[in-house]
Design a protein around this motif. Structure first.
Motif, PDB file in Angstrom:
ATOM      1  N   TYR A 178       0.838  -1.201   0.000  1.00  0.00           N
ATOM      2  CA  TYR A 178       0.000   0.000   0.000  1.00  0.00           C
ATOM      3  C   TYR A 178       0.871   1.249   0.000  1.00  0.00           C
ATOM      4  O   TYR A 178       0.610   2.222  -0.710  1.00  0.00           O
ATOM      5  CB  TYR A 178      -0.908   0.033   1.235  1.00  0.00           C
ATOM      6  CG  TYR A 178      -2.043  -0.968   1.232  1.00  0.00           C
ATOM      7  CD1 TYR A 178      -2.550  -1.498   0.053  1.00  0.00           C
ATOM      8  CD2 TYR A 178      -2.618  -1.380   2.433  1.00  0.00           C
ATOM      9  CE1 TYR A 178      -3.591  -2.412   0.061  1.00  0.00           C
ATOM     10  CE2 TYR A 178      -3.668  -2.291   2.455  1.00  0.00           C
ATOM     11  CZ  TYR A 178      -4.147  -2.805   1.273  1.00  0.00           C
ATOM     12  OH  TYR A 178      -5.183  -3.704   1.294  1.00  0.00           O
ATOM     13  N   ARG A 179       1.917   1.238   0.814  1.00  0.00           N
ATOM     14  CA  ARG A 179       2.754   2.418   0.951  1.00  0.00           C
ATOM     15  C   ARG A 179       3.688   2.608  -0.238  1.00  0.00           C
ATOM     16  O   ARG A 179       3.932   3.734  -0.676  1.00  0.00           O
ATOM     17  CB  ARG A 179       3.540   2.328   2.260  1.00  0.00           C
ATOM     18  CG  ARG A 179       2.658   2.705   3.413  1.00  0.00           C
ATOM     19  CD  ARG A 179       3.058   2.106   4.733  1.00  0.00           C
ATOM     20  NE  ARG A 179       2.087   2.524   5.730  1.00  0.00           N
ATOM     21  CZ  ARG A 179       0.848   2.024   5.825  1.00  0.00           C
ATOM     22  NH1 ARG A 179       0.465   1.067   5.004  1.00  0.00           N
ATOM     23  NH2 ARG A 179       0.005   2.479   6.713  1.00  0.00           N
ATOM     24  N   LEU A 180       4.180   1.521  -0.764  1.00  0.00           N
ATOM     25  CA  LEU A 180       4.977   1.621  -1.985  1.00  0.00           C
ATOM     26  C   LEU A 180       4.140   2.220  -3.109  1.00  0.00           C
ATOM     27  O   LEU A 180       4.608   3.049  -3.887  1.00  0.00           O
ATOM     28  CB  LEU A 180       5.485   0.234  -2.391  1.00  0.00           C
ATOM     29  CG  LEU A 180       6.508  -0.432  -1.467  1.00  0.00           C
ATOM     30  CD1 LEU A 180       6.759  -1.863  -1.923  1.00  0.00           C
ATOM     31  CD2 LEU A 180       7.798   0.345  -1.426  1.00  0.00           C
ATOM     32  N   TYR A 181       2.891   1.798  -3.172  1.00  0.00           N
ATOM     33  CA  TYR A 181       1.970   2.287  -4.200  1.00  0.00           C
ATOM     34  C   TYR A 181       1.663   3.768  -3.993  1.00  0.00           C
ATOM     35  O   TYR A 181       1.648   4.558  -4.940  1.00  0.00           O
ATOM     36  CB  TYR A 181       0.697   1.452  -4.131  1.00  0.00           C
ATOM     37  CG  TYR A 181      -0.371   1.835  -5.118  1.00  0.00           C
ATOM     38  CD1 TYR A 181      -0.188   1.644  -6.480  1.00  0.00           C
ATOM     39  CD2 TYR A 181      -1.576   2.373  -4.683  1.00  0.00           C
ATOM     40  CE1 TYR A 181      -1.178   1.979  -7.387  1.00  0.00           C
ATOM     41  CE2 TYR A 181      -2.572   2.710  -5.581  1.00  0.00           C
ATOM     42  CZ  TYR A 181      -2.367   2.508  -6.932  1.00  0.00           C
ATOM     43  OH  TYR A 181      -3.342   2.849  -7.825  1.00  0.00           O
ATOM     44  N   ALA A 182       1.437   4.165  -2.740  1.00  0.00           N
ATOM     45  CA  ALA A 182       1.087   5.553  -2.449  1.00  0.00           C
ATOM     46  C   ALA A 182       2.209   6.504  -2.824  1.00  0.00           C
ATOM     47  O   ALA A 182       1.957   7.661  -3.163  1.00  0.00           O
ATOM     48  CB  ALA A 182       0.755   5.705  -0.964  1.00  0.00           C
ATOM     49  N   SER A 183       3.454   6.036  -2.777  1.00  0.00           N
ATOM     50  CA  SER A 183       4.593   6.892  -3.098  1.00  0.00           C
ATOM     51  C   SER A 183       5.129   6.656  -4.502  1.00  0.00           C
ATOM     52  O   SER A 183       6.219   7.108  -4.833  1.00  0.00           O
ATOM     53  CB  SER A 183       5.713   6.672  -2.076  1.00  0.00           C
ATOM     54  OG  SER A 183       5.341   7.195  -0.829  1.00  0.00           O
ATOM     55  N   ASP A 184       4.372   5.924  -5.315  1.00  0.00           N
ATOM     56  CA  ASP A 184       4.731   5.702  -6.713  1.00  0.00           C
ATOM     57  C   ASP A 184       6.017   4.894  -6.873  1.00  0.00           C
ATOM     58  O   ASP A 184       6.662   4.946  -7.909  1.00  0.00           O
ATOM     59  CB  ASP A 184       4.853   7.035  -7.462  1.00  0.00           C
ATOM     60  CG  ASP A 184       4.645   6.859  -8.969  1.00  0.00           C
ATOM     61  OD1 ASP A 184       3.890   5.951  -9.349  1.00  0.00           O
ATOM     62  OD2 ASP A 184       5.244   7.615  -9.746  1.00  0.00           O
ATOM     63  N   LEU A 185       6.394   4.154  -5.830  1.00  0.00           N
ATOM     64  CA  LEU A 185       7.523   3.238  -5.963  1.00  0.00           C
ATOM     65  C   LEU A 185       7.106   2.011  -6.763  1.00  0.00           C
ATOM     66  O   LEU A 185       7.906   1.432  -7.499  1.00  0.00           O
ATOM     67  CB  LEU A 185       8.046   2.831  -4.585  1.00  0.00           C
ATOM     68  CG  LEU A 185       8.791   3.941  -3.841  1.00  0.00           C
ATOM     69  CD1 LEU A 185       8.996   3.568  -2.382  1.00  0.00           C
ATOM     70  CD2 LEU A 185      10.126   4.244  -4.500  1.00  0.00           C
TER      71      LEU A 185
END
Length: 315
Positions: A194-201
């Motif tokens: 979820y967090r990787l996705y939120a930061s466009d990683l």
């Protein structure tokens, strides 16, 4: 030694849940709970949203952000009543929410963990016909098999932990796996995606009408690839990691390479049958511990927001 990396994400509504969670300035634990609850509330089969566009934001406003369960969570979390009223009256200031820059602050160990996960995604994508990881299901199980391989490799010295950890005591992913309906499953890995996705990683593309055995992919499948920020990060740190000639990294990378080579060509059905026929998995009861991830604790908030661009710097 710490590092800061500014991520400029795509300001589209498919990241609204994560953006709003960051805007609320919750603790990391509360942010996890908010995101998980919001995603559960947003999983309405009849919404028929092909793309995460303006209709998706309206769906979140009508069915998620103003839901009594979520409003109750905000109240219990000590959020200012005027902010809660913005959720209830569907007046969240999205201009303010979306103008923030994502900044990730890492220790060197955190940076290593994150880069190795992105490396697994990239290496699998490079050998796949579609040039991506075709589901969250496959990512979950690839990471499990990497860690399992390291557990099975004996260390030269005795484990310091009171369980048979093999080489996973010193290297490998920090994700703990338990038996679930879909097989080995790590909640921490799910939260990190979820967090990787939120930061466009990483980027995720929704494919409707196709399911996998994963508990988060019923009636949908999510294709995973490196996001723009992830490609930048891999470019910056892959060469640095290649210069670190250590047993820890070489064993970890060897396990990733071996797992991708052996299981990469399998269809999801073949992969599912193989993983669930592993003796440890087959004989385990629901929620039983399968693998305890490398034991490491981080003392900082990994994901926070700033309103100015700081770029990459050592702190």
């Amino acid at each position: 030694m710490r590092a800061q990396l500014t991520m400029v994400g795509k300001e589209t509504h498919h990241k609204a849940i994560e953006r709003v969670a960051e805007w609320l300035e919750l603790s990391r634990t509360q942010e996890n709970l908010f995101i998980n609850l919001a995603h559960e509330l947003s999983s309405v089969p009849d919404t028929n949203l092909t793309h995460f566009d303006e209709r998706y934001l309206q769906h979140l406003e009508n069915n998620v952000f103003s839901d009594p369960q979520l409003l109750g969570f905000l109240e219990r979390s000590g959020i200012d009543p005027t902010v809660i009223e913005q959720f209830e009256t569907k007046q969240i200031p999205y201009d303010e929410v979306y103008q923030q820059w994502n900044v990730i602050e890492y220790s060197i160990n955190e940076l290593l963990d994150l880069t190795m996960l992105l490396k697994l995604i990239k290496q699998y994508s490079d050998q796949s016909e579609k040039g991506l990881v075709d589901s969250r299901y496959r990512l979950q199980k690839l990471v499990y098999l990497v860690n399992r391989r390291l557990v099975k490799q004996e260390r030269a010295e005795r484990d310091t932990a009171p369980y048979d950890h093999g080489k996973l005591e010193k290297t490998g992913f920090r994700y703990t796996y338990r038996k679930r309906k879909s097989g080995p499953y790590s909640k921490n890995l799910r939260d990190d995606t979820y967090r990787l996705y939120a930061s466009d990683l990483i980027d995720e593309k929704l494919v409707q009408g196709e399911s996998t055995p994963e508990i988060t992919e019923q009636h949908t499948r999510l294709e995973i690839s490196l996001g723009a920020s992830g490609r930048v990060m891999m470019g910056r740190f892959s060469e640095m990691m290649a210069d670190l000639d250590t047993d820890v990294l070489s064993e970890w990378e060897s396990a990733i390479n071996a797992v991708i080579e052996e299981f990469g060509p399998m269809s999801i059905e073949e992969f599912h049958n193989y993983v669930n026929d592993i003796e440890d998995v087959r004989n385990a009861d629901d929620r039983k511990l399968l693998i305890r991830g490398r034991q490491v604790k981080y003392d900082n908030e990994l994901w926070r927001t700033e309103t100015t661009q700081e770029g990459l710097s050592d702190a």
